[in-house]
Scaffold this active site. Structure first.
Site, PDB file in Angstrom:
ATOM      1  N   THR A 103      15.297 -29.814  69.651  1.00 38.49           N
ATOM      2  CA  THR A 103      14.254 -30.821  69.386  1.00 38.49           C
ATOM      3  C   THR A 103      13.705 -30.545  67.989  1.00 38.49           C
ATOM      4  OG1 THR A 103      12.376 -29.500  70.133  1.00 38.49           O
ATOM      5  CG2 THR A 103      13.599 -30.702  71.835  1.00 38.49           C
ATOM      6  N   ASP A 104      12.827 -31.412  67.538  1.00 35.90           N
ATOM      7  CA  ASP A 104      12.259 -31.207  66.202  1.00 35.90           C
ATOM      8  C   ASP A 104      11.525 -29.869  66.100  1.00 35.90           C
ATOM      9  OD1 ASP A 104      13.306 -33.506  65.288  1.00 35.90           O
ATOM     10  OD2 ASP A 104      11.473 -34.707  65.526  1.00 35.90           O
ATOM     11  N   CYS A 105      10.773 -29.542  67.162  1.00 37.89           N
ATOM     12  CA  CYS A 105      10.030 -28.279  67.085  1.00 37.89           C
ATOM     13  C   CYS A 105      10.833 -27.088  67.617  1.00 37.89           C
ATOM     14  CB  CYS A 105       8.686 -28.401  67.786  1.00 37.89           C
ATOM     15  SG  CYS A 105       8.742 -29.156  69.409  1.00 37.89           S
ATOM     16  N   TYR A 106      11.866 -27.352  68.419  1.00 39.21           N
ATOM     17  CA  TYR A 106      12.753 -26.281  68.918  1.00 39.21           C
ATOM     18  C   TYR A 106      14.191 -26.661  68.579  1.00 39.21           C
ATOM     19  CZ  TYR A 106       8.764 -24.666  71.679  1.00 39.21           C
ATOM     20  OH  TYR A 106       7.550 -24.207  72.078  1.00 39.21           O
ATOM     21  N   PRO A 107      14.601 -26.463  67.330  1.00 42.53           N
ATOM     22  CA  PRO A 107      15.902 -26.991  66.892  1.00 42.53           C
ATOM     23  C   PRO A 107      17.112 -26.269  67.501  1.00 42.53           C
ATOM     24  CG  PRO A 107      14.827 -25.755  65.122  1.00 42.53           C
ATOM     25  CD  PRO A 107      13.837 -25.856  66.227  1.00 42.53           C
TER      26      PRO A 107
END
Lengths: 136, 387
Positions: free
Chosen positions: B128-132
């Site tokens: 994800t954007d915060c957990y790439p």
């Protein structure tokens, strides 16, 4: 008179010899077969209880060894990691031979190997896998 | 009439003046001493159990990696751990396992973590954007994880059934291997030493009760799952089958492998042997009477685990079970425990020493458990429920 249990392992070509007859006849040993597994042409294993004088049993075993039969006292074929035991009793539940017991006052597991009949039910019953029995 | 408060007893513990007995010792004392005499002489009774408790597990926080990952599938030494919490939190259940390796489960992961061993962690995320990050493979140990604490939703069952098997085939159960034709019977509580059998109405055990949990101090946090107050009781008010339970919590990092042990029950699965000790205050005569109960006064039900619906075949006392034989259907049946009384006694004695040394104090529960609680079974509402 002593009573002692041994595990005998036979080589593939020993099936035709009346070995137990000789133990009885030549060495005056009373034998009791507690477990037997025979795979013709491959190998055979016996759990024998021998009753006789110490010297006759010694001679009887020497005779078996001379016939290429591997003979070992039962207790040498049983491994039990006592130090890891939690005395839960799962092995006692299956030990119909009465070799494994738990009782008052301390409720610690007692293992009388001389009573073992190598049914091997304790091996999978122990939740911690502490038993290892080598019959073959 | 003597009545004591928690504060009075804790005062005595702090002053090193408290009189502490194990439940086994007070049961012996009860043969000759009256409840009135016991409440005068004894302040605290220690109870304990050490048995396989499947509803156990550990909450772990791994810490964040750089770049970070939101763990959506987690394996520790190949054992699946719960992925539905925040990015690096998980819950490892004692019975979780890789189906290809059923003998090694969450219980083993928990024990090895406690023993300080290094374990392999693999985790996957979608990115994800915060957990790439999408994958990580690394190692963890007790030293590297932030938190590791046991949270067991159901432990310390108040009484449990005796298991027998009337069928002609050997069966494998969580109560151990049951031989055919009633050739053995297994049972699993510590009887007169068992925590909830010594306080059957839960007068002193509730939310916040400080306990011995696997060698460390832990707490009762909630009624255990399947908490049931509606089971039949005997003439002394003690349930004759599995009734109340506890949810408990404690810091895994402080525990001892002596009192926490992973197990594999043949052809059933993995589970965790959990050691629990509970100190019970002798507040009044009623508690003294409860605490002095003996194995010959505690009964349990004999169930046939070989038949559908596990029908009840009889009722026996713990004294009978401890004698090595019970009678079922007119037949003499050999008994064996599947929980360790030796360990339970060790825990009761250890907890007694902690109290005597002033290292452990009693807690008045923050809130008591429900007085009425019954169980529901799972109804099948879909007629076409078969796969």
């Amino acid at each position: 008179m002593i009573i002692k249990r041994f595990i005998l392992n036979f080589p593939p070509d020993s099936g035709d010899k009346p070995l137990s007859y000789h133990l009885v006849k030549d060495y005056d040993i009373r034998i009791n077969i507690l477990k037997a597994e025979v795979f013709p042409g491959k190998r055979g294993s016996l759990l024998l209880e021998l009753q006789g004088t110490a010297s006759n049993i010694e001679k009887g075993i020497a005779y078996l060894t001379s016939q290429n039969v591997e003979v070992e006292p039962l207790e040498k074929r049983i491994r039990f990691q006592e130090e890891k035991c939690i005395d839960c009793g799962n092995c006692v539940a299956v030990c119909f031979a009465g070799a494994l017991t738990l009782s008052a006052p301390d409720w610690k597991l007692q293992f009388d190997k001389s009573q073992c009949v190598v049914c091997e039910l304790c091996v999978p019953a122990c939740p911690l896998h502490l038993f290892d029995i080598n019959f073959q | 009439m003597t009545v004591k408060s928690y504060e009075e007893i804790n005062e005595k513990i702090r002053a090193g003046k408290a009189v502490v007995l194990t439940a086994g010792e007070v049961a012996e004392m009860g043969r000759t001493a009256s409840p009135e005499e016991i409440v005068k002489k004894v302040d605290v009774v220690t109870t304990a159990t050490f048995g396989a408790m499947c509803s156990s597990g550990a909450i772990i926080n791994f810490g964040h990696a750089d770049p970070p990952i939101r763990m959506e599938k987690i394996r520790i030494n190949g054992v699946p751990a719960y992925e539905g919490l925040a990015a690096v939190d998980t819950y490892v259940g004692a019975t979780a396992c890789n189906p290809d390796k059923p003998e090694y489960g969450g219980a083993h992961v928990i024990q090895e973590l406690l023993e300080g061993k290094t374990l392999e962690l693999e985790a996957w995320g979608k990115g994800t954007d915060c957990y790439p990050r999408k994958f990580i493979k690394t190692t963890i140990s007790k030293e590297t994880v932030n938190e590791a604490y046991l949270f067991n939703p159901r432990n310390a069952y108040q009484n449990y059934n005796v298991a027998v098997n009337s069928t002609k085939r050997l069966i494998h159960t969580y109560m151990g291997t049951l031989l055919p034709n009633l050739r053995n019977a297994t049972y699993s509580t510590s009887g007169e030493l068992s925590p909830l059998l010594n306080d059957p109405d839960m007068r002193t055990i509730g939310i916040g009760t400080r306990i011995f949990l696997c060698g460390a101090q832990g707490f009762v946090v909630w009624p255990g799952t399947q908490y049931n107050t509606a089971k039949p009781v005997n003439s002394l008010g003690v349930p004759v089958s599995n009734a109340r339970t506890l949810a408990v919590i404690g810091n895994l990092k402080e525990m001892s492998p002596e009192f926490l042990r992973a197990a594999y029950i043949d052809k059933y699965g993995t589970t965790l042997f959990v050691g629990i000790g509970i100190p019970i205050p002798v507040l009044d005569e009623d508690m003294a009477r409860r605490l002095s109960i003996r194995d010959d006064q505690i009964e349990t039900s004999v169930l046939d685990y070989g038949s559908p619906g596990t029908p009840k075949l009889g009722q026996v006392t713990y004294a009978m079970l401890r004698s090595g034989f019970i009678t079922v259907d007119g037949k003499k049946v050999r008994t064996a425990p599947v929980a360790s009384l030796a360990k339970a006694r060790e825990i009761a004695a250890l907890l007694k020493n902690w109290l005597l040394a002033g290292q452990f104090e009693l807690t008045r529960p923050v809130e008591m458990f429900p007085v009425h609680a019954t169980l529901q079974s799972l109804k099948e509402t879909e007629k076409e429920g078969k796969p």
